[in-house]
Scaffold this motif. Sequence first.
Motif, PDB file in Angstrom:
ATOM      1  N   THR A 126       0.828  -1.212   0.000  1.00 34.25           N
ATOM      2  CA  THR A 126       0.000   0.000   0.000  1.00 34.25           C
ATOM      3  C   THR A 126       0.861   1.260   0.000  1.00 34.25           C
ATOM      4  O   THR A 126       0.484   2.267  -0.589  1.00 34.25           O
ATOM      5  N   PHE A 127       2.010   1.201   0.631  1.00 33.68           N
ATOM      6  CA  PHE A 127       2.891   2.357   0.742  1.00 33.68           C
ATOM      7  C   PHE A 127       3.383   2.823  -0.631  1.00 33.68           C
ATOM      8  O   PHE A 127       3.448   4.018  -0.893  1.00 33.68           O
ATOM      9  N   LYS A 128       3.689   1.867  -1.509  1.00 38.90           N
ATOM     10  CA  LYS A 128       4.247   2.238  -2.816  1.00 38.90           C
ATOM     11  C   LYS A 128       3.262   3.043  -3.656  1.00 38.90           C
ATOM     12  O   LYS A 128       3.677   3.802  -4.529  1.00 38.90           O
ATOM     13  N   GLY A 129       1.973   2.952  -3.392  1.00 43.05           N
ATOM     14  CA  GLY A 129       0.970   3.707  -4.138  1.00 43.05           C
ATOM     15  C   GLY A 129       0.712   5.103  -3.597  1.00 43.05           C
ATOM     16  O   GLY A 129      -0.033   5.873  -4.199  1.00 43.05           O
ATOM     17  N   LEU A 130       1.325   5.453  -2.479  1.00 36.50           N
ATOM     18  CA  LEU A 130       1.111   6.769  -1.890  1.00 36.50           C
ATOM     19  C   LEU A 130       1.913   7.839  -2.629  1.00 36.50           C
ATOM     20  O   LEU A 130       2.969   7.561  -3.203  1.00 36.50           O
ATOM     21  N   ASP A 131       1.433   9.060  -2.573  1.00 35.15           N
ATOM     22  CA  ASP A 131       2.164  10.200  -3.104  1.00 35.15           C
ATOM     23  C   ASP A 131       3.463  10.361  -2.310  1.00 35.15           C
ATOM     24  O   ASP A 131       3.520  10.055  -1.117  1.00 35.15           O
ATOM     25  N   ILE A 132       4.515  10.857  -2.940  1.00 35.62           N
ATOM     26  CA  ILE A 132       5.809  10.987  -2.293  1.00 35.62           C
ATOM     27  C   ILE A 132       5.731  11.867  -1.040  1.00 35.62           C
ATOM     28  O   ILE A 132       6.393  11.585  -0.032  1.00 35.62           O
ATOM     29  N   ALA A 133       4.919  12.918  -1.060  1.00 26.14           N
ATOM     30  CA  ALA A 133       4.778  13.778   0.119  1.00 26.14           C
ATOM     31  C   ALA A 133       4.172  13.001   1.286  1.00 26.14           C
ATOM     32  O   ALA A 133       4.592  13.157   2.436  1.00 26.14           O
ATOM     33  N   VAL A 134       3.200  12.144   0.993  1.00 24.57           N
ATOM     34  CA  VAL A 134       2.587  11.324   2.042  1.00 24.57           C
ATOM     35  C   VAL A 134       3.593  10.304   2.554  1.00 24.57           C
ATOM     36  O   VAL A 134       3.708  10.080   3.762  1.00 24.57           O
ATOM     37  N   LYS A 135       4.358   9.686   1.661  1.00 24.38           N
ATOM     38  CA  LYS A 135       5.377   8.722   2.078  1.00 24.38           C
ATOM     39  C   LYS A 135       6.352   9.362   3.057  1.00 24.38           C
ATOM     40  O   LYS A 135       6.663   8.792   4.118  1.00 24.38           O
ATOM     41  N   LYS A 136       6.834  10.540   2.713  1.00 24.10           N
ATOM     42  CA  LYS A 136       7.797  11.226   3.580  1.00 24.10           C
ATOM     43  C   LYS A 136       7.178  11.560   4.929  1.00 24.10           C
ATOM     44  O   LYS A 136       7.816  11.412   5.971  1.00 24.10           O
ATOM     45  N   LYS A 147      18.565   6.670  16.135  1.00 27.23           N
ATOM     46  CA  LYS A 147      18.984   7.174  17.443  1.00 27.23           C
ATOM     47  C   LYS A 147      18.158   6.522  18.551  1.00 27.23           C
ATOM     48  O   LYS A 147      17.133   5.899  18.299  1.00 27.23           O
ATOM     49  N   ASN A 148      18.617   6.697  19.786  1.00 27.14           N
ATOM     50  CA  ASN A 148      17.895   6.265  20.993  1.00 27.14           C
ATOM     51  C   ASN A 148      17.659   4.756  21.036  1.00 27.14           C
ATOM     52  O   ASN A 148      16.623   4.300  21.510  1.00 27.14           O
ATOM     53  N   ASP A 149      18.599   3.969  20.510  1.00 27.25           N
ATOM     54  CA  ASP A 149      18.503   2.504  20.539  1.00 27.25           C
ATOM     55  C   ASP A 149      17.291   1.974  19.776  1.00 27.25           C
ATOM     56  O   ASP A 149      16.670   0.992  20.179  1.00 27.25           O
ATOM     57  N   TYR A 150      16.959   2.625  18.669  1.00 25.89           N
ATOM     58  CA  TYR A 150      15.882   2.146  17.799  1.00 25.89           C
ATOM     59  C   TYR A 150      16.480   1.701  16.479  1.00 25.89           C
ATOM     60  O   TYR A 150      17.573   2.110  16.097  1.00 25.89           O
ATOM     61  N   ILE A 151      15.707   0.886  15.774  1.00 30.47           N
ATOM     62  CA  ILE A 151      16.117   0.395  14.466  1.00 30.47           C
ATOM     63  C   ILE A 151      14.907   0.474  13.531  1.00 30.47           C
ATOM     64  O   ILE A 151      13.769   0.230  13.946  1.00 30.47           O
ATOM     65  N   PHE A 152      15.150   0.853  12.273  1.00 31.91           N
ATOM     66  CA  PHE A 152      14.127   0.784  11.240  1.00 31.91           C
ATOM     67  C   PHE A 152      14.356  -0.542  10.536  1.00 31.91           C
ATOM     68  O   PHE A 152      15.449  -0.812  10.044  1.00 31.91           O
ATOM     69  N   SER A 153      13.354  -1.371  10.534  1.00 28.17           N
ATOM     70  CA  SER A 153      13.517  -2.731  10.036  1.00 28.17           C
ATOM     71  C   SER A 153      12.538  -3.014   8.897  1.00 28.17           C
ATOM     72  O   SER A 153      11.334  -2.815   9.034  1.00 28.17           O
ATOM     73  N   LYS A 154      13.097  -3.455   7.775  1.00 28.56           N
ATOM     74  CA  LYS A 154      12.274  -3.889   6.634  1.00 28.56           C
ATOM     75  C   LYS A 154      12.339  -5.403   6.596  1.00 28.56           C
ATOM     76  O   LYS A 154      13.416  -5.996   6.547  1.00 28.56           O
ATOM     77  N   ARG A 155      11.171  -6.024   6.632  1.00 28.63           N
ATOM     78  CA  ARG A 155      11.065  -7.474   6.580  1.00 28.63           C
ATOM     79  C   ARG A 155      10.045  -7.850   5.528  1.00 28.63           C
ATOM     80  O   ARG A 155       8.837  -7.747   5.748  1.00 28.63           O
ATOM     81  N   TYR A 156      10.534  -8.218   4.353  1.00 31.33           N
ATOM     82  CA  TYR A 156       9.716  -8.621   3.216  1.00 31.33           C
ATOM     83  C   TYR A 156       8.681  -7.560   2.857  1.00 31.33           C
ATOM     84  O   TYR A 156       9.029  -6.562   2.258  1.00 31.33           O
ATOM     85  N   LYS A 157       7.433  -7.706   3.250  1.00 30.32           N
ATOM     86  CA  LYS A 157       6.386  -6.774   2.823  1.00 30.32           C
ATOM     87  C   LYS A 157       6.030  -5.735   3.879  1.00 30.32           C
ATOM     88  O   LYS A 157       5.095  -4.955   3.683  1.00 30.32           O
ATOM     89  N   ASN A 158       6.763  -5.711   4.987  1.00 27.42           N
ATOM     90  CA  ASN A 158       6.477  -4.769   6.069  1.00 27.42           C
ATOM     91  C   ASN A 158       7.746  -4.031   6.488  1.00 27.42           C
ATOM     92  O   ASN A 158       8.849  -4.527   6.299  1.00 27.42           O
ATOM     93  N   ALA A 159       7.552  -2.885   7.096  1.00 26.88           N
ATOM     94  CA  ALA A 159       8.657  -2.146   7.698  1.00 26.88           C
ATOM     95  C   ALA A 159       8.129  -1.475   8.955  1.00 26.88           C
ATOM     96  O   ALA A 159       6.940  -1.114   9.029  1.00 26.88           O
ATOM     97  N   TYR A 160       8.997  -1.312   9.942  1.00 27.01           N
ATOM     98  CA  TYR A 160       8.567  -0.758  11.219  1.00 27.01           C
ATOM     99  C   TYR A 160       9.783  -0.251  11.984  1.00 27.01           C
ATOM    100  O   TYR A 160      10.929  -0.525  11.646  1.00 27.01           O
TER     101      TYR A 160
END
Length: 186
Positions: free
Chosen positions: A91-101, A139-152
């Motif tokens: 669903t994310f890939k169909g969003l406008d670039i401004a919305v994605k950001k 920062k702050n001991d967080y990680i952005f994680s992409k796992r196949y079809k999800n990211a968080y």
Amino acid sequence: VRPLLALSKDEIYAYADVFNLQYFEDSSNSNLDYKRNAVRHKIIPTLLEECPTVLDKSTQFSERLLEAFRFLRKTSEAYLEKTNNKIILDTFKGLDIAVKKDVLAKLLEVHEIEFSSSLIEDLLDILANPKPQQDYNLKNDYIFSKRYKNAYVKKIELIKKIEYKLESINDLVKTENFSIYFSENK
């Protein structure tokens, strides 16, 4: 919050005079060594000579920009609420670039992570990359994680250093999260 930003200095002085209000003028406001003051005292008067409505037009532009941001933020918040603060790549890939950001910005804000435009661009690159699994340290001991079809965004679970003196080969060491059993390798 700067509620008087849309008013000119003359309008503020007039209001104070009408209602007999005392005000304080910071002495640094007249110091032209500060760029904000050079703009106020040199550039803005020149602009007003050329276009007397420039302040009104910039205020209107600022208001439109704020309205657009509020719409964008509502859209981003609705997306993240629907996806439980995750990015669903289909669903994310169909969003406008401004919305994605803004979705990425809001996701980072939820976790109180400072960000910049370059960080948002890095995360967009990860999401567009065909590699199914990628991590990005935040920062702050967080990680952005992409796992196949999800990211968080998730908190990194730090492993505490444990020191333990083995009394015998068949010792069991227990911690909060796991147990380790030591045995002789035969």
